[in-house]
Design a protein around this motif. Structure first.
Motif, PDB file in Angstrom:
ATOM      1  N   MET A 252     -31.529  -4.856  25.346  1.00  0.00           N
ATOM      2  CA  MET A 252     -30.714  -4.285  26.418  1.00  0.00           C
ATOM      3  C   MET A 252     -31.572  -3.559  27.454  1.00  0.00           C
ATOM      4  O   MET A 252     -31.152  -3.383  28.597  1.00  0.00           O
ATOM      5  N   TRP A 253     -32.784  -3.144  27.071  1.00  0.00           N
ATOM      6  CA  TRP A 253     -33.661  -2.440  28.003  1.00  0.00           C
ATOM      7  C   TRP A 253     -34.331  -3.404  28.980  1.00  0.00           C
ATOM      8  O   TRP A 253     -34.746  -2.993  30.058  1.00  0.00           O
ATOM      9  N   ASP A 254     -34.432  -4.663  28.603  1.00  0.00           N
ATOM     10  CA  ASP A 254     -35.155  -5.642  29.418  1.00  0.00           C
ATOM     11  C   ASP A 254     -34.259  -6.706  30.039  1.00  0.00           C
ATOM     12  O   ASP A 254     -34.666  -7.385  30.980  1.00  0.00           O
ATOM     13  N   VAL A 255     -33.055  -6.856  29.517  1.00  0.00           N
ATOM     14  CA  VAL A 255     -32.262  -8.028  29.876  1.00  0.00           C
ATOM     15  C   VAL A 255     -31.881  -8.061  31.354  1.00  0.00           C
ATOM     16  O   VAL A 255     -31.855  -9.141  31.980  1.00  0.00           O
ATOM     17  N   HIS A 256     -31.585  -6.905  31.941  1.00  0.00           N
ATOM     18  CA  HIS A 256     -31.112  -6.900  33.336  1.00  0.00           C
ATOM     19  C   HIS A 256     -32.155  -7.477  34.290  1.00  0.00           C
ATOM     20  O   HIS A 256     -31.811  -8.195  35.231  1.00  0.00           O
ATOM     21  N   ASN A 257     -33.414  -7.169  34.045  1.00  0.00           N
ATOM     22  CA  ASN A 257     -34.485  -7.645  34.923  1.00  0.00           C
ATOM     23  C   ASN A 257     -35.163  -8.897  34.395  1.00  0.00           C
ATOM     24  O   ASN A 257     -36.246  -9.248  34.860  1.00  0.00           O
ATOM     25  N   SER A 258     -34.532  -9.568  33.448  1.00  0.00           N
ATOM     26  CA  SER A 258     -35.118 -10.802  32.903  1.00  0.00           C
ATOM     27  C   SER A 258     -34.360 -12.049  33.351  1.00  0.00           C
ATOM     28  O   SER A 258     -34.620 -13.140  32.841  1.00  0.00           O
ATOM     29  N   MET A 259     -33.441 -11.895  34.290  1.00  0.00           N
ATOM     30  CA  MET A 259     -32.600 -13.026  34.693  1.00  0.00           C
ATOM     31  C   MET A 259     -33.401 -14.205  35.238  1.00  0.00           C
ATOM     32  O   MET A 259     -32.981 -15.359  35.120  1.00  0.00           O
ATOM     33  N   TYR A 260     -34.566 -13.914  35.833  1.00  0.00           N
ATOM     34  CA  TYR A 260     -35.366 -14.983  36.432  1.00  0.00           C
ATOM     35  C   TYR A 260     -36.587 -15.352  35.586  1.00  0.00           C
ATOM     36  O   TYR A 260     -37.492 -16.029  36.083  1.00  0.00           O
TER      37      TYR A 260
END
Length: 438
Positions: free
Chosen positions: A406-414
């Motif tokens: 959850m700490w990384d998922v938002h900025n891992s979309m690309y």
């Protein structure tokens, strides 16, 4: 001594690189003069070093006069050098203003020729519209000029004589780091092959680039809008991300990526502040204007550059989702509008999200993405999942099919090969089964 201005048939020509280099270097020479004068005065021989005899007293007096005369000469030289620096900075500023006006004129001339006729072929300039190549040439000159100016700002910051920043040493250190990073971005732009369609160095900076070709034969265009906490200094990352789709598209479908950062993407956090959140990043302060601007770009600038059958997708990440919602409601000429990990669509009622272009809407939020807590709230408008007819796509797994934290998922979309990256690619290319790996 280098001649920074040379005479020619048309008057005077400025050797710009030498001129701007001198403006950067001369303050260092001024510091050398200051250091020499201080060392000279500080190391005067005391009177007691001379014996109490007439000849020695005369020698001591002569020595004192020599030190005084040399110190006075160094001070005069420093004053003259300050005058030269001031005049050269004025000349450099005049040259930059002239170059900027010339570049603006080139772009304006292309725009003025819109009424000149021609067959109107997309992107070839025959209808009088400035082509991507014309815009790129003019804006590269602007980038070069901005780099020269930023180098001067950086030199002044390092020497503690800048008017561009007033504050503590910690603030000055941050300003130096920011200036150094901005220069690196300009170096990156000038050395790279991305076509610079728009550029403005003022403030946090604005830029629009195209990675790939924009013409009548272009098959797919992806317009990427980043979220909050983005500025000119974060541009290289956005370009690198956009290239991953171009590289894959060259092998299997043809994609041109447009990095659209022509606006203010507000900060979520205040650098150097104990305050953890910045309200501009939570509210819609900038989103409505961003929406109006990206709509104008897509409808009136991008569409005429490409063919009638070119598929155009606009992908908004995070904060930019609200901007996309405003643009979509006003009539965005896009085949696909992708709300990627967004806290909301800007407008409160998703039923109002309709236009005359047959745009298909897509939405993605990973189950463990904290941004989901904001969806449907009063900060950012309705949830994209509530848009009538929206296609909801999955996200949250990396290329190895592992769940992203959850700490990384938002900025891992690309992240290339991830679940969300594959879905973005499929939307861009209109893959028949948009949830399948091509």
């Amino acid at each position: 001594m280098v001649d920074y201005m040379t005479s020619g048939a048309g008057g005077f020509q400025v050797v710009q690189e030498e001129l701007h280099g001198a403006v950067r270097e001369l303050p260092n020479q001024a510091k050398v003069l200051d250091d020499t004068r201080q060392a000279l005065v500080a190391r005067q021989v005391p009177a007691s070093a001379f014996a109490n005899v007439d000849a020695s007293a005369q020698a001591g007096a002569a020595h004192a006069r020599t030190v005084e005369d040399n110190a006075r000469a160094l001070a005069a030289s420093r004053a003259e050098l300050d005058r030269i620096i001031s005049e050269m900075r004025g000349t450099a500023a005049t040259v930059r203003d002239w170059d900027k006006a010339k570049a603006d004129q080139q772009v304006a001339q292309g725009a003025d020729r819109i009424q000149a006729g021609g067959d109107g072929s997309a992107g070839d300039g025959s209808a009088g519209r400035p082509t991507p190549a014309m815009l790129n040439e003019a804006n590269r000159q602007k980038v070069a000029d901005a780099r020269d100016q930023e180098r001067q700002v950086l030199d002044e910051l390092r020497q503690g004589m800048s008017l561009h920043h007033q504050g503590s040493e910690a603030d000055r250190a941050r300003a130096i780091a920011d200036s150094e990073q901005r220069i690196q971005v300009y170096d990156h732009l000038l050395a790279g092959d991305a076509k610079i369609l728009r550029f403005d160095p003022a403030g946090d900076g604005r830029i629009v680039t195209a990675v790939g070709e924009l013409n009548a034969d272009t098959r797919n265009v992806a317009v990427f809008m980043p979220g909050a906490d983005n500025s000119m200094n974060t541009y290289p990352y956005q370009e690198e991300m956009a290239r991953t789709f171009v590289d894959r598209g060259d092998a299997a479908g043809g994609i041109t990526s447009v990095v659209w950062m022509d606006g203010s993407f507000p900060p979520v956090r205040d650098p150097g502040s104990l305050r953890p959140l910045h309200l501009d990043g939570l509210m819609l302060t900038s989103a409505e204007q961003l929406g109006a601007d990206v709509r104008q770009f897509v409808n009136t600038e991008l569409r005429p550059m490409v063919g009638a059958d070119t598929r155009v997708s606009v992908i908004a990440h995070s904060y930019a989702g609200a901007a996309l919602g405003f643009a979509d409601r006003a009539g965005l000429n896009a085949d696909a509008a992708y709300y990627l990990a967004v806290p909301g669509i800007g407008i409160p009622d998703p039923a109002n999200l309709s236009n005359d272009y047959g745009t298909v809407r897509y939405a993605t939020v990973a189950p463990n993405d904290p941004v989901g807590l904001f969806q449907g709230g009063w900060f950012h408008g309705a949830s994209p999942a509530d848009i009538p007819g929206v296609v909801v796509l999955d996200a949250g797994r990396d290329r190895e099919n592992n769940v992203v934290s959850m700490w990384d998922v938002h900025n891992s979309m690309y992240d290339p090969g991830s679940e969300s990256w594959v879905n973005v690619y499929n939307v861009i290319t209109n893959w028949p089964d948009v949830t399948a790996t091509p």
